[in-house]
Write a protein that holds these residues in place. Structure first.
Motif, PDB file in Angstrom:
ATOM      1  N   GLU A  31       0.814  -1.216   0.000  1.00  0.00           N
ATOM      2  CA  GLU A  31       0.000   0.000   0.000  1.00  0.00           C
ATOM      3  C   GLU A  31       0.847   1.266   0.000  1.00  0.00           C
ATOM      4  O   GLU A  31       0.458   2.284  -0.551  1.00  0.00           O
ATOM      5  N   ARG A  32       2.023   1.201   0.646  1.00  0.00           N
ATOM      6  CA  ARG A  32       2.867   2.395   0.766  1.00  0.00           C
ATOM      7  C   ARG A  32       4.331   1.969   0.793  1.00  0.00           C
ATOM      8  O   ARG A  32       4.829   1.468   1.797  1.00  0.00           O
ATOM      9  N   CYS A  33       4.973   2.175  -0.338  1.00  0.00           N
ATOM     10  CA  CYS A  33       6.383   1.822  -0.444  1.00  0.00           C
ATOM     11  C   CYS A  33       7.125   2.949  -1.152  1.00  0.00           C
ATOM     12  O   CYS A  33       6.512   3.853  -1.718  1.00  0.00           O
ATOM     13  N   ASN A  34       8.422   2.884  -1.083  1.00  0.00           N
ATOM     14  CA  ASN A  34       9.244   3.816  -1.849  1.00  0.00           C
ATOM     15  C   ASN A  34      10.405   3.043  -2.445  1.00  0.00           C
ATOM     16  O   ASN A  34      10.825   2.010  -1.926  1.00  0.00           O
ATOM     17  N   THR A  35      10.894   3.563  -3.549  1.00  0.00           N
ATOM     18  CA  THR A  35      11.975   2.912  -4.270  1.00  0.00           C
ATOM     19  C   THR A  35      12.997   3.940  -4.712  1.00  0.00           C
ATOM     20  O   THR A  35      12.677   5.125  -4.845  1.00  0.00           O
ATOM     21  N   MET A  36      14.204   3.490  -4.909  1.00  0.00           N
ATOM     22  CA  MET A  36      15.265   4.347  -5.433  1.00  0.00           C
ATOM     23  C   MET A  36      16.183   3.506  -6.312  1.00  0.00           C
ATOM     24  O   MET A  36      16.336   2.303  -6.106  1.00  0.00           O
ATOM     25  N   THR A  37      16.772   4.150  -7.284  1.00  0.00           N
ATOM     26  CA  THR A  37      17.731   3.487  -8.150  1.00  0.00           C
ATOM     27  C   THR A  37      19.093   3.487  -7.477  1.00  0.00           C
ATOM     28  O   THR A  37      19.476   4.465  -6.846  1.00  0.00           O
ATOM     29  N   ALA A  54      23.171  -3.283   0.287  1.00  0.00           N
ATOM     30  CA  ALA A  54      22.626  -2.066  -0.312  1.00  0.00           C
ATOM     31  C   ALA A  54      23.179  -0.881   0.472  1.00  0.00           C
ATOM     32  O   ALA A  54      23.378  -0.964   1.692  1.00  0.00           O
ATOM     33  N   PHE A  55      23.419   0.200  -0.230  1.00  0.00           N
ATOM     34  CA  PHE A  55      24.008   1.402   0.371  1.00  0.00           C
ATOM     35  C   PHE A  55      23.073   2.572   0.106  1.00  0.00           C
ATOM     36  O   PHE A  55      22.742   2.859  -1.045  1.00  0.00           O
ATOM     37  N   ILE A  56      22.646   3.240   1.183  1.00  0.00           N
ATOM     38  CA  ILE A  56      21.656   4.315   1.054  1.00  0.00           C
ATOM     39  C   ILE A  56      22.104   5.511   1.883  1.00  0.00           C
ATOM     40  O   ILE A  56      22.446   5.371   3.061  1.00  0.00           O
ATOM     41  N   ARG A  57      22.042   6.683   1.272  1.00  0.00           N
ATOM     42  CA  ARG A  57      22.348   7.916   2.000  1.00  0.00           C
ATOM     43  C   ARG A  57      21.158   8.271   2.896  1.00  0.00           C
ATOM     44  O   ARG A  57      20.006   8.060   2.524  1.00  0.00           O
ATOM     45  N   PRO A  58      21.426   8.848   4.058  1.00  0.00           N
ATOM     46  CA  PRO A  58      20.347   9.125   5.018  1.00  0.00           C
ATOM     47  C   PRO A  58      19.307  10.130   4.531  1.00  0.00           C
ATOM     48  O   PRO A  58      18.173  10.102   5.006  1.00  0.00           O
ATOM     49  N   GLN A  59      19.630  10.994   3.591  1.00  0.00           N
ATOM     50  CA  GLN A  59      18.633  11.963   3.123  1.00  0.00           C
ATOM     51  C   GLN A  59      17.667  11.373   2.103  1.00  0.00           C
ATOM     52  O   GLN A  59      16.665  12.001   1.777  1.00  0.00           O
ATOM     53  N   ARG A  60      17.941  10.173   1.625  1.00  0.00           N
ATOM     54  CA  ARG A  60      17.035   9.551   0.656  1.00  0.00           C
ATOM     55  C   ARG A  60      15.748   9.115   1.360  1.00  0.00           C
ATOM     56  O   ARG A  60      15.786   8.589   2.475  1.00  0.00           O
ATOM     57  N   TYR A  61      14.626   9.323   0.716  1.00  0.00           N
ATOM     58  CA  TYR A  61      13.327   8.952   1.289  1.00  0.00           C
ATOM     59  C   TYR A  61      13.260   7.442   1.514  1.00  0.00           C
ATOM     60  O   TYR A  61      12.691   6.978   2.508  1.00  0.00           O
TER      61      TYR A  61
END
Length: 167
Positions: A31-37, A54-61
């Motif tokens: 119902e509620r997800c987010n994705t990033m490349t 996986a590596f994600i910067r903290p400002q990414r949603y």
């Protein structure tokens, strides 16, 4: 149609899959997800388990979604989706419904972790470990060039609990 496969039977080069083909990191619910490349990541064996990193910067949603959930998915799409992959890397889910704008269809793995039906390969990962990058541990000073704003990635190690391939 999706088929479960053993991750050990993946016959694609992971360097090409991640670095050239790119992937979508997704977390949340159907119902509620987010994705990033992402074009940074890894796969291997750790603690006797098949894992993906996986590596994600903290400002990414997407960071908020991965933090709040025990699962994340890595979706690999064919080249014909390059425009959508570029959009998911350039726009924030805070401002744009990327799933709707890309016309993606959200599916879920057995765990309930969201992925996209348009993918050709999906890895469903259960979070095992996280760690923030620490600049004092960079042994090559040029790595710091990736962080002009000192917004260091958080690394997530996830056990690949489900590998799905279109077929």
């Amino acid at each position: 149609m999706w088929n479960k496969i053993d991750p050990k039977t993946m016959n694609k080069n992971v360097f090409s899959m991640i670095g050239d083909q790119w992937m979508l990191i997704t977390a949340g619910t159907v119902e509620r997800c987010n994705t990033m490349t992402a074009s940074w990541g890894g796969m291997g064996v750790l603690w006797g388990k098949n894992v993906a990193m996986a590596f994600i910067r903290p400002q990414r949603y997407t960071f908020e979604f991965v933090e709040k959930n025990d699962w994340f998915t890595l979706s690999f799409l064919e080249e014909r989706y390059r425009k959508q992959l570029a959009l998911c890397g350039a726009k924030s889910g805070r401002d744009t419904d990327k799933v709707k704008e890309c016309n993606f269809t959200v599916k879920t793995g057995e765990s309930g972790a969201p992925y996209f039906d348009e993918a050709e390969l999906v890895l469903v990962c259960r979070k095992l470990y996280w760690q923030d990058f620490d600049r004092t541990h960079f042994l090559d000073a040029s790595i710091e060039n990736n962080y002009p704003n000192h917004d260091y990635h958080r690394m997530y190690v996830g056990e690949i609990v489900e590998a799905l391939k279109k077929g």
